[in-house]
Design a protein around this motif. Structure first.
Motif, PDB file in Angstrom:
ATOM      1  N   PRO A  46     -12.053 -61.742 -39.277  1.00  0.00           N
ATOM      2  CA  PRO A  46     -13.233 -61.279 -38.537  1.00  0.00           C
ATOM      3  C   PRO A  46     -12.841 -60.120 -37.617  1.00  0.00           C
ATOM      4  O   PRO A  46     -11.821 -60.186 -36.923  1.00  0.00           O
ATOM      5  N   ASP A  47     -13.628 -59.076 -37.647  1.00  0.00           N
ATOM      6  CA  ASP A  47     -13.295 -57.847 -36.914  1.00  0.00           C
ATOM      7  C   ASP A  47     -14.598 -57.176 -36.503  1.00  0.00           C
ATOM      8  O   ASP A  47     -15.097 -56.290 -37.184  1.00  0.00           O
ATOM      9  N   HIS A  48     -15.153 -57.640 -35.387  1.00  0.00           N
ATOM     10  CA  HIS A  48     -16.430 -57.134 -34.889  1.00  0.00           C
ATOM     11  C   HIS A  48     -16.331 -55.625 -34.652  1.00  0.00           C
ATOM     12  O   HIS A  48     -15.481 -55.158 -33.909  1.00  0.00           O
ATOM     13  N   GLY A  49     -17.183 -54.879 -35.329  1.00  0.00           N
ATOM     14  CA  GLY A  49     -17.194 -53.426 -35.180  1.00  0.00           C
ATOM     15  C   GLY A  49     -16.265 -52.694 -36.121  1.00  0.00           C
ATOM     16  O   GLY A  49     -16.151 -51.475 -36.056  1.00  0.00           O
ATOM     17  N   LYS A  50     -15.574 -53.446 -36.985  1.00  0.00           N
ATOM     18  CA  LYS A  50     -14.639 -52.816 -37.941  1.00  0.00           C
ATOM     19  C   LYS A  50     -13.635 -51.929 -37.214  1.00  0.00           C
ATOM     20  O   LYS A  50     -13.369 -50.790 -37.595  1.00  0.00           O
ATOM     21  N   LEU A  51     -13.037 -52.457 -36.163  1.00  0.00           N
ATOM     22  CA  LEU A  51     -12.128 -51.682 -35.316  1.00  0.00           C
ATOM     23  C   LEU A  51     -10.678 -51.727 -35.790  1.00  0.00           C
ATOM     24  O   LEU A  51      -9.882 -50.880 -35.391  1.00  0.00           O
ATOM     25  N   ALA A  52     -10.329 -52.709 -36.602  1.00  0.00           N
ATOM     26  CA  ALA A  52      -8.922 -52.950 -36.961  1.00  0.00           C
ATOM     27  C   ALA A  52      -8.058 -52.925 -35.696  1.00  0.00           C
ATOM     28  O   ALA A  52      -7.170 -52.082 -35.559  1.00  0.00           O
ATOM     29  N   ASP A 110     -13.912 -49.104 -23.476  1.00  0.00           N
ATOM     30  CA  ASP A 110     -15.141 -48.314 -23.331  1.00  0.00           C
ATOM     31  C   ASP A 110     -16.036 -48.374 -24.568  1.00  0.00           C
ATOM     32  O   ASP A 110     -16.643 -47.372 -24.976  1.00  0.00           O
ATOM     33  N   ILE A 111     -16.062 -49.549 -25.194  1.00  0.00           N
ATOM     34  CA  ILE A 111     -16.979 -49.778 -26.310  1.00  0.00           C
ATOM     35  C   ILE A 111     -17.679 -51.110 -26.035  1.00  0.00           C
ATOM     36  O   ILE A 111     -17.206 -51.903 -25.219  1.00  0.00           O
ATOM     37  N   PRO A 112     -18.805 -51.371 -26.697  1.00  0.00           N
ATOM     38  CA  PRO A 112     -19.553 -52.599 -26.398  1.00  0.00           C
ATOM     39  C   PRO A 112     -18.841 -53.894 -26.795  1.00  0.00           C
ATOM     40  O   PRO A 112     -19.179 -54.960 -26.311  1.00  0.00           O
ATOM     41  N   ILE A 113     -17.853 -53.815 -27.686  1.00  0.00           N
ATOM     42  CA  ILE A 113     -17.201 -55.025 -28.179  1.00  0.00           C
ATOM     43  C   ILE A 113     -16.139 -55.479 -27.175  1.00  0.00           C
ATOM     44  O   ILE A 113     -15.226 -54.725 -26.847  1.00  0.00           O
ATOM     45  N   PRO A 114     -16.264 -56.711 -26.653  1.00  0.00           N
ATOM     46  CA  PRO A 114     -15.335 -57.173 -25.621  1.00  0.00           C
ATOM     47  C   PRO A 114     -13.882 -57.194 -26.076  1.00  0.00           C
ATOM     48  O   PRO A 114     -13.579 -57.448 -27.248  1.00  0.00           O
ATOM     49  N   GLN A 118     -11.532 -58.597 -29.627  1.00  0.00           N
ATOM     50  CA  GLN A 118     -10.519 -57.801 -30.325  1.00  0.00           C
ATOM     51  C   GLN A 118      -9.170 -58.524 -30.329  1.00  0.00           C
ATOM     52  O   GLN A 118      -8.442 -58.519 -31.330  1.00  0.00           O
ATOM     53  N   GLU A 119      -8.836 -59.159 -29.205  1.00  0.00           N
ATOM     54  CA  GLU A 119      -7.580 -59.907 -29.119  1.00  0.00           C
ATOM     55  C   GLU A 119      -7.604 -61.129 -30.039  1.00  0.00           C
ATOM     56  O   GLU A 119      -6.593 -61.459 -30.678  1.00  0.00           O
ATOM     57  N   LEU A 120      -8.748 -61.796 -30.101  1.00  0.00           N
ATOM     58  CA  LEU A 120      -8.868 -62.934 -31.012  1.00  0.00           C
ATOM     59  C   LEU A 120      -8.674 -62.497 -32.466  1.00  0.00           C
ATOM     60  O   LEU A 120      -8.088 -63.225 -33.271  1.00  0.00           O
ATOM     61  N   GLY A 123      -5.067 -62.346 -33.177  1.00  0.00           N
ATOM     62  CA  GLY A 123      -4.549 -63.691 -33.381  1.00  0.00           C
ATOM     63  C   GLY A 123      -4.903 -64.219 -34.758  1.00  0.00           C
ATOM     64  O   GLY A 123      -4.084 -64.885 -35.420  1.00  0.00           O
ATOM     65  N   ALA A 124      -6.120 -63.923 -35.204  1.00  0.00           N
ATOM     66  CA  ALA A 124      -6.545 -64.354 -36.538  1.00  0.00           C
ATOM     67  C   ALA A 124      -5.693 -63.676 -37.617  1.00  0.00           C
ATOM     68  O   ALA A 124      -5.374 -64.289 -38.646  1.00  0.00           O
ATOM     69  N   ALA A 125      -5.309 -62.424 -37.392  1.00  0.00           N
ATOM     70  CA  ALA A 125      -4.450 -61.719 -38.349  1.00  0.00           C
ATOM     71  C   ALA A 125      -3.099 -62.425 -38.465  1.00  0.00           C
ATOM     72  O   ALA A 125      -2.558 -62.577 -39.569  1.00  0.00           O
ATOM     73  N   CYS A 126      -2.562 -62.873 -37.331  1.00  0.00           N
ATOM     74  CA  CYS A 126      -1.299 -63.622 -37.356  1.00  0.00           C
ATOM     75  C   CYS A 126      -1.457 -64.905 -38.163  1.00  0.00           C
ATOM     76  O   CYS A 126      -0.611 -65.244 -39.001  1.00  0.00           O
ATOM     77  N   GLN A 127      -2.536 -65.634 -37.911  1.00  0.00           N
ATOM     78  CA  GLN A 127      -2.766 -66.889 -38.621  1.00  0.00           C
ATOM     79  C   GLN A 127      -2.935 -66.651 -40.116  1.00  0.00           C
ATOM     80  O   GLN A 127      -2.416 -67.417 -40.940  1.00  0.00           O
ATOM     81  N   ASN A 128      -3.638 -65.589 -40.481  1.00  0.00           N
ATOM     82  CA  ASN A 128      -3.806 -65.300 -41.906  1.00  0.00           C
ATOM     83  C   ASN A 128      -2.471 -65.000 -42.578  1.00  0.00           C
ATOM     84  O   ASN A 128      -2.261 -65.331 -43.743  1.00  0.00           O
ATOM     85  N   MET A 129      -1.563 -64.357 -41.843  1.00  0.00           N
ATOM     86  CA  MET A 129      -0.228 -64.117 -42.405  1.00  0.00           C
ATOM     87  C   MET A 129       0.471 -65.433 -42.716  1.00  0.00           C
ATOM     88  O   MET A 129       1.094 -65.590 -43.771  1.00  0.00           O
ATOM     89  N   LEU A 130       0.377 -66.377 -41.772  1.00  0.00           N
ATOM     90  CA  LEU A 130       1.008 -67.673 -41.982  1.00  0.00           C
ATOM     91  C   LEU A 130       0.420 -68.367 -43.207  1.00  0.00           C
ATOM     92  O   LEU A 130       1.146 -68.954 -44.022  1.00  0.00           O
ATOM     93  N   LEU A 131      -0.902 -68.301 -43.353  1.00  0.00           N
ATOM     94  CA  LEU A 131      -1.560 -68.947 -44.497  1.00  0.00           C
ATOM     95  C   LEU A 131      -1.189 -68.270 -45.811  1.00  0.00           C
ATOM     96  O   LEU A 131      -0.937 -68.940 -46.816  1.00  0.00           O
ATOM     97  N   ALA A 132      -1.145 -66.945 -45.802  1.00  0.00           N
ATOM     98  CA  ALA A 132      -0.799 -66.220 -47.024  1.00  0.00           C
ATOM     99  C   ALA A 132       0.643 -66.512 -47.437  1.00  0.00           C
ATOM    100  O   ALA A 132       0.935 -66.702 -48.627  1.00  0.00           O
ATOM    101  N   ALA A 133       1.547 -66.562 -46.462  1.00  0.00           N
ATOM    102  CA  ALA A 133       2.941 -66.880 -46.771  1.00  0.00           C
ATOM    103  C   ALA A 133       3.027 -68.283 -47.372  1.00  0.00           C
ATOM    104  O   ALA A 133       3.733 -68.513 -48.372  1.00  0.00           O
ATOM    105  N   HIS A 134       2.297 -69.221 -46.791  1.00  0.00           N
ATOM    106  CA  HIS A 134       2.282 -70.597 -47.290  1.00  0.00           C
ATOM    107  C   HIS A 134       1.713 -70.645 -48.712  1.00  0.00           C
ATOM    108  O   HIS A 134       2.244 -71.349 -49.581  1.00  0.00           O
ATOM    109  N   ALA A 135       0.662 -69.892 -48.962  1.00  0.00           N
ATOM    110  CA  ALA A 135       0.055 -69.863 -50.294  1.00  0.00           C
ATOM    111  C   ALA A 135       1.023 -69.345 -51.350  1.00  0.00           C
ATOM    112  O   ALA A 135       0.952 -69.749 -52.519  1.00  0.00           O
ATOM    113  N   LEU A 136       1.931 -68.477 -50.935  1.00  0.00           N
ATOM    114  CA  LEU A 136       2.920 -67.924 -51.866  1.00  0.00           C
ATOM    115  C   LEU A 136       4.172 -68.795 -51.973  1.00  0.00           C
ATOM    116  O   LEU A 136       5.111 -68.460 -52.694  1.00  0.00           O
ATOM    117  N   GLY A 137       4.179 -69.907 -51.235  1.00  0.00           N
ATOM    118  CA  GLY A 137       5.299 -70.835 -51.341  1.00  0.00           C
ATOM    119  C   GLY A 137       6.402 -70.631 -50.326  1.00  0.00           C
ATOM    120  O   GLY A 137       7.461 -71.250 -50.425  1.00  0.00           O
TER     121      GLY A 137
END
Length: 197
Positions: A46-52, A110-114, A118-120, A123-137
């Motif tokens: 999830p990336d509100h505003g497509k900010l990466a 200085d954008i409307p997205i808190p 963005q910090e969350l 954190g979600a990107a970190c968690q997805n890495m853990l899940l992807a690594a696990h999925a690959l064994g």
């Protein structure tokens, strides 16, 4: 090595993910193609505003000693009284696991997205890495410790002013049997909302 490769195993993947100790991770680690898959999954959060609002910095194995010495230099600059044990801990930190990725949180101001959203996302990107690594064994570990809170280390990783380190993701093959840790009692952490008053 268990590889999750169909939709029916998605829930099993989520239910069996656990952290391994980075110091216990050995080769093999992800191939270049697998690492690209892991990073692709990390960017599908999830990336509100497509900010990466995150950046991924891979520290290659052949650069780990140099990275470790840079961590030592940063530590000594920030804490001249650091003990030899603290200094050696930085060298050891840099040498763990075949794959090491720093995740930078880059909040756009200085954008409307808190900033919190963005910090969350980082954190979600970190968690997805853990899940992807696990999925690959593979096994993985998300660590912070002193380097994650050092502005000098942010700069060392090519970060910009204001960037923060969400964590370091270590990936490899476990050298010890998996150990499950206690999980919270769902009844203790879940409530059913109802109007008050």
């Amino acid at each position: 090595m268990t590889v999750f490769n169909d939709r029916t195993s998605a829930l099993s993947l989520l239910l069996t993910r656990r952290s391994a100790k980075a110091r216990d991770l050995a080769g093999p680690g992800p191939s270049e193609a697998e690492l690209r898959q892991i990073l692709t999954v990390a960017a599908r959060v999830p990336d509100h505003g497509k900010l990466a609002p995150w950046r991924f910095v891979i520290i290659p194995q052949e650069q780990r000693d140099a990275f470790g010495e840079s961590l030592v230099a940063s530590l000594k600059a920030e804490k001249p009284e650091a003990s030899e044990v603290e200094v050696e801990a930085q060298r050891q930190f840099a040498r763990q696991a075949p794959t090491m990725i720093a995740v930078l949180s880059r909040v756009k101001q200085d954008i409307p997205i808190p900033a919190w959203e963005q910090e969350l996302s980082a954190g979600a990107a970190c968690q997805n890495m853990l899940l992807a690594a696990h999925a690959l064994g593979y096994h993985a570990n998300w660590l912070t410790t002193w380097p994650a809170y050092s502005e000098k280390v942010v700069a060392l990783l090519g970060g910009e002013p204001g960037d923060r380190i969400a964590g370091f993701i270590f990936i490899g093959t476990g050298t010890r049997p998996d150990e499950e840790r206690p999980r919270p009692n769902l009844d203790a952490i879940t409530t059913l909302w109802s109007p008050r008053g």
